[in-house]
Design a protein around this motif. Structure first.
Motif, PDB file in Angstrom:
ATOM      1  N   SER A  76      -9.771   3.378 -82.453  1.00 21.30           N
ATOM      2  CA  SER A  76     -11.226   3.399 -82.573  1.00 21.30           C
ATOM      3  C   SER A  76     -11.841   4.210 -81.434  1.00 21.30           C
ATOM      4  O   SER A  76     -12.885   4.847 -81.603  1.00 21.30           O
ATOM      5  CB  SER A  76     -11.788   1.974 -82.574  1.00 21.30           C
ATOM      6  N   ASP A  77     -11.202   4.188 -80.267  1.00 20.46           N
ATOM      7  CA  ASP A  77     -11.593   5.048 -79.153  1.00 20.46           C
ATOM      8  C   ASP A  77     -10.473   6.055 -78.972  1.00 20.46           C
ATOM      9  O   ASP A  77      -9.431   5.743 -78.394  1.00 20.46           O
ATOM     10  CB  ASP A  77     -11.789   4.230 -77.879  1.00 20.46           C
ATOM     11  N   VAL A  78     -10.659   7.269 -79.501  1.00 20.12           N
ATOM     12  CA  VAL A  78      -9.558   8.239 -79.498  1.00 20.12           C
ATOM     13  C   VAL A  78      -9.192   8.691 -78.090  1.00 20.12           C
ATOM     14  O   VAL A  78      -8.121   9.263 -77.882  1.00 20.12           O
ATOM     15  CB  VAL A  78      -9.890   9.462 -80.370  1.00 20.12           C
ATOM     16  N   THR A  79     -10.066   8.451 -77.123  1.00 18.05           N
ATOM     17  CA  THR A  79      -9.733   8.808 -75.746  1.00 18.05           C
ATOM     18  C   THR A  79      -8.847   7.757 -75.098  1.00 18.05           C
ATOM     19  O   THR A  79      -8.290   7.984 -74.029  1.00 18.05           O
ATOM     20  CB  THR A  79     -11.011   8.975 -74.891  1.00 18.05           C
ATOM     21  N   ASN A  80      -8.709   6.605 -75.764  1.00 19.11           N
ATOM     22  CA  ASN A  80      -7.930   5.515 -75.192  1.00 19.11           C
ATOM     23  C   ASN A  80      -7.242   4.700 -76.282  1.00 19.11           C
ATOM     24  O   ASN A  80      -7.570   3.534 -76.515  1.00 19.11           O
ATOM     25  CB  ASN A  80      -8.837   4.603 -74.349  1.00 19.11           C
ATOM     26  N   PRO A  81      -6.263   5.284 -77.009  1.00 21.27           N
ATOM     27  CA  PRO A  81      -5.544   4.527 -78.038  1.00 21.27           C
ATOM     28  C   PRO A  81      -4.759   3.390 -77.408  1.00 21.27           C
ATOM     29  O   PRO A  81      -4.164   3.550 -76.337  1.00 21.27           O
ATOM     30  CB  PRO A  81      -4.617   5.574 -78.674  1.00 21.27           C
ATOM     31  N   ARG A  82      -4.772   2.231 -78.075  1.00 19.12           N
ATOM     32  CA  ARG A  82      -4.124   1.050 -77.521  1.00 19.12           C
ATOM     33  C   ARG A  82      -3.217   0.397 -78.557  1.00 19.12           C
ATOM     34  O   ARG A  82      -3.624   0.195 -79.695  1.00 19.12           O
ATOM     35  CB  ARG A  82      -5.166   0.031 -77.060  1.00 19.12           C
ATOM     36  N   GLN A  83      -1.995   0.092 -78.165  1.00 21.34           N
ATOM     37  CA  GLN A  83      -1.111  -0.643 -79.060  1.00 21.34           C
ATOM     38  C   GLN A  83      -1.581  -2.077 -79.157  1.00 21.34           C
ATOM     39  O   GLN A  83      -1.806  -2.734 -78.134  1.00 21.34           O
ATOM     40  CB  GLN A  83       0.336  -0.603 -78.564  1.00 21.34           C
ATOM     41  N   VAL A  84      -1.748  -2.564 -80.384  1.00 20.29           N
ATOM     42  CA  VAL A  84      -2.204  -3.943 -80.562  1.00 20.29           C
ATOM     43  C   VAL A  84      -1.081  -4.870 -81.004  1.00 20.29           C
ATOM     44  O   VAL A  84      -1.142  -6.085 -80.774  1.00 20.29           O
ATOM     45  CB  VAL A  84      -3.380  -4.028 -81.565  1.00 20.29           C
ATOM     46  N   SER A  85      -0.041  -4.302 -81.631  1.00 19.10           N
ATOM     47  CA  SER A  85       1.075  -5.155 -82.052  1.00 19.10           C
ATOM     48  C   SER A  85       2.248  -4.301 -82.493  1.00 19.10           C
ATOM     49  O   SER A  85       2.126  -3.089 -82.711  1.00 19.10           O
ATOM     50  CB  SER A  85       0.659  -6.087 -83.202  1.00 19.10           C
ATOM     51  N   SER A  86       3.368  -4.958 -82.639  1.00 15.28           N
ATOM     52  CA  SER A  86       4.569  -4.317 -83.160  1.00 15.28           C
ATOM     53  C   SER A  86       5.398  -5.375 -83.872  1.00 15.28           C
ATOM     54  O   SER A  86       5.542  -6.499 -83.374  1.00 15.28           O
ATOM     55  CB  SER A  86       5.383  -3.676 -82.031  1.00 15.28           C
ATOM     56  N   PHE A  87       5.918  -5.009 -85.039  1.00 21.08           N
ATOM     57  CA  PHE A  87       6.766  -5.928 -85.798  1.00 21.08           C
ATOM     58  C   PHE A  87       8.151  -5.306 -85.920  1.00 21.08           C
ATOM     59  O   PHE A  87       8.293  -4.187 -86.418  1.00 21.08           O
ATOM     60  CB  PHE A  87       6.187  -6.181 -87.190  1.00 21.08           C
ATOM     61  N   THR A  88       9.158  -6.021 -85.448  1.00 23.28           N
ATOM     62  CA  THR A  88      10.535  -5.516 -85.454  1.00 23.28           C
ATOM     63  C   THR A  88      11.424  -6.440 -86.276  1.00 23.28           C
ATOM     64  O   THR A  88      11.356  -7.663 -86.139  1.00 23.28           O
ATOM     65  CB  THR A  88      11.095  -5.426 -84.025  1.00 23.28           C
ATOM     66  N   ASN A  89      12.259  -5.831 -87.129  1.00 20.43           N
ATOM     67  CA  ASN A  89      13.208  -6.616 -87.909  1.00 20.43           C
ATOM     68  C   ASN A  89      14.336  -5.691 -88.347  1.00 20.43           C
ATOM     69  O   ASN A  89      14.185  -4.910 -89.281  1.00 20.43           O
ATOM     70  CB  ASN A  89      12.534  -7.252 -89.126  1.00 20.43           C
ATOM     71  N   VAL A  90      15.465  -5.764 -87.649  1.00 24.00           N
ATOM     72  CA  VAL A  90      16.574  -4.866 -87.961  1.00 24.00           C
ATOM     73  C   VAL A  90      17.141  -5.137 -89.350  1.00 24.00           C
ATOM     74  O   VAL A  90      17.765  -4.261 -89.959  1.00 24.00           O
ATOM     75  CB  VAL A  90      17.674  -4.988 -86.881  1.00 24.00           C
ATOM     76  N   SER A  91      16.906  -6.326 -89.887  1.00 23.79           N
ATOM     77  CA  SER A  91      17.429  -6.670 -91.213  1.00 23.79           C
ATOM     78  C   SER A  91      16.644  -6.023 -92.342  1.00 23.79           C
ATOM     79  O   SER A  91      17.142  -5.906 -93.467  1.00 23.79           O
ATOM     80  CB  SER A  91      17.422  -8.193 -91.401  1.00 23.79           C
ATOM     81  N   SER A  92      15.400  -5.616 -92.071  1.00 26.46           N
ATOM     82  CA  SER A  92      14.588  -5.008 -93.121  1.00 26.46           C
ATOM     83  C   SER A  92      14.010  -3.652 -92.729  1.00 26.46           C
ATOM     84  O   SER A  92      13.680  -2.850 -93.603  1.00 26.46           O
ATOM     85  CB  SER A  92      13.435  -5.944 -93.516  1.00 26.46           C
ATOM     86  N   LEU A  93      13.890  -3.386 -91.419  1.00 26.43           N
ATOM     87  CA  LEU A  93      13.284  -2.135 -90.969  1.00 26.43           C
ATOM     88  C   LEU A  93      14.267  -1.240 -90.227  1.00 26.43           C
ATOM     89  O   LEU A  93      13.854  -0.350 -89.478  1.00 26.43           O
ATOM     90  CB  LEU A  93      12.081  -2.428 -90.056  1.00 26.43           C
ATOM     91  N   ASP A  94      15.562  -1.443 -90.420  1.00 25.42           N
ATOM     92  CA  ASP A  94      16.552  -0.610 -89.755  1.00 25.42           C
ATOM     93  C   ASP A  94      16.333   0.854 -90.139  1.00 25.42           C
ATOM     94  O   ASP A  94      16.292   1.202 -91.319  1.00 25.42           O
ATOM     95  CB  ASP A  94      17.960  -1.060 -90.149  1.00 25.42           C
ATOM     96  N   GLN A  95      16.155   1.707 -89.138  1.00 24.70           N
ATOM     97  CA  GLN A  95      15.861   3.118 -89.358  1.00 24.70           C
ATOM     98  C   GLN A  95      14.626   3.289 -90.240  1.00 24.70           C
ATOM     99  O   GLN A  95      14.632   4.007 -91.247  1.00 24.70           O
ATOM    100  CB  GLN A  95      17.067   3.834 -89.959  1.00 24.70           C
ATOM    101  N   ALA A  96      13.540   2.642 -89.836  1.00 24.08           N
ATOM    102  CA  ALA A  96      12.277   2.741 -90.576  1.00 24.08           C
ATOM    103  C   ALA A  96      11.804   4.188 -90.612  1.00 24.08           C
ATOM    104  O   ALA A  96      11.835   4.893 -89.603  1.00 24.08           O
ATOM    105  CB  ALA A  96      11.219   1.858 -89.922  1.00 24.08           C
ATOM    106  N   ARG A  97      11.327   4.623 -91.756  1.00 26.58           N
ATOM    107  CA  ARG A  97      10.881   6.016 -91.926  1.00 26.58           C
ATOM    108  C   ARG A  97       9.432   6.066 -92.410  1.00 26.58           C
ATOM    109  O   ARG A  97       8.504   6.053 -91.644  1.00 26.58           O
ATOM    110  CB  ARG A  97      11.811   6.735 -92.900  1.00 26.58           C
ATOM    111  N   GLY A  98       9.261   6.163 -93.731  1.00 29.58           N
ATOM    112  CA  GLY A  98       7.932   6.335 -94.286  1.00 29.58           C
ATOM    113  C   GLY A  98       7.080   5.083 -94.192  1.00 29.58           C
ATOM    114  O   GLY A  98       7.579   3.964 -94.331  1.00 29.58           O
ATOM    115  N   VAL A  99       5.779   5.281 -93.945  1.00 29.51           N
ATOM    116  CA  VAL A  99       4.819   4.183 -93.845  1.00 29.51           C
ATOM    117  C   VAL A  99       3.569   4.544 -94.640  1.00 29.51           C
ATOM    118  O   VAL A  99       3.038   5.643 -94.501  1.00 29.51           O
ATOM    119  CB  VAL A  99       4.418   3.911 -92.385  1.00 29.51           C
ATOM    120  N   ILE A 100       3.110   3.614 -95.467  1.00 30.01           N
ATOM    121  CA  ILE A 100       1.851   3.769 -96.189  1.00 30.01           C
ATOM    122  C   ILE A 100       1.099   2.436 -96.093  1.00 30.01           C
ATOM    123  O   ILE A 100       1.689   1.370 -96.272  1.00 30.01           O
ATOM    124  CB  ILE A 100       2.080   4.118 -97.675  1.00 30.01           C
ATOM    125  N   VAL A 101      -0.191   2.514 -95.816  1.00 30.24           N
ATOM    126  CA  VAL A 101      -1.022   1.314 -95.777  1.00 30.24           C
ATOM    127  C   VAL A 101      -1.976   1.340 -96.960  1.00 30.24           C
ATOM    128  O   VAL A 101      -2.633   2.347 -97.231  1.00 30.24           O
ATOM    129  CB  VAL A 101      -1.812   1.226 -94.458  1.00 30.24           C
TER     130      VAL A 101
END
Length: 204
Positions: A76-101
């Motif tokens: 929302s502030d392009v001068t200061n992008p901030r990570q808000v979260s991360s979800f990790t799961n090697v059982s389902s996201l191993d070598q994650a590639r394409g993302v669509i929301v």
């Protein structure tokens, strides 16, 4: 990889993209009067091997190939992008590639697992996996339109285009396939517009 936000001087708006090195950024910035560097954010843990991203509203969603993660960045502030979260799961996201929301969900395909994972991102600070389906072979890209996700296998000598019903986010299910090694072998990209799907192939 770093998430870099640039501003094109000859166009309105902000452009955000992934770069594996600052050399790539320098190449773009070398174009006279073309872009302005606004910001950069990196995280070697959650964004390691960042491959693709999608932007929805004030957030960028990034798939980490090496970190096996979906990372959400507030831009929302392009001068200061901030990570808000991360979800990790090697059982389902191993070598994650394409993302669509789409709506309240992020859809992520896994290269090694040949899978599609559905993650509820209605609360960006707490993404939660709600659905998973695999058996697609190697995939690196997807497109979501309405109640369906579209993807195609990337491995050579396969040439399979798939349609997955995601109307029930907790139970995504493949409903049809189309195979043509001649035209869509080793597919790298999928896009859907209206009644047509467009697939690019690296081998043909």
């Amino acid at each position: 990889a770093d998430l870099v936000c640039l501003r094109r001087r000859f166009k309105f708006g902000i452009w955000c993209g992934l770069f594996n090195s600052w050399r790539a950024v320098a190449d773009i910035l070398s174009l006279p009067r073309s872009v302005t560097l606004f910001s950069c954010i990196s995280n070697s843990s959650s964004m390691n091997g960042a491959y693709k991203l999608d932007i929805s509203g004030n957030y960028a969603y990034i798939g980490g190939y090496t970190s096996d993660a979906l990372t959400i960045i507030n831009i929302s502030d392009v001068t200061n992008p901030r990570q808000v979260s991360s979800f990790t799961n090697v059982s389902s996201l191993d070598q994650a590639r394409g993302v669509i929301v789409s709506g309240s969900y992020a859809y992520v395909v896994s290269d090694s697992l040949g899978s599609l994972t559905v993650i509820n991102v209605s609360d960006v600070s707490n993404p939660v996996q709600v659905g998973f389906v695999n058996g697609f072979g190697t995939v690196i890209d997807l497109y979501v339109s309405g109640s369906y996700a579209y993807t195609a296998t990337t491995a050579a000598s396969t040439g399979v285009f798939r349609i997955i019903n995601v109307s029930d986010a907790r139970n995504p299910a493949q409903i049809s396939t189309f195979t043509n090694i001649t035209s869509i072998d080793a597919a790298l990209g999928v896009y859907v517009s209206g009644s047509y799907a467009y697939v690019i192939s690296s081998n043909n």
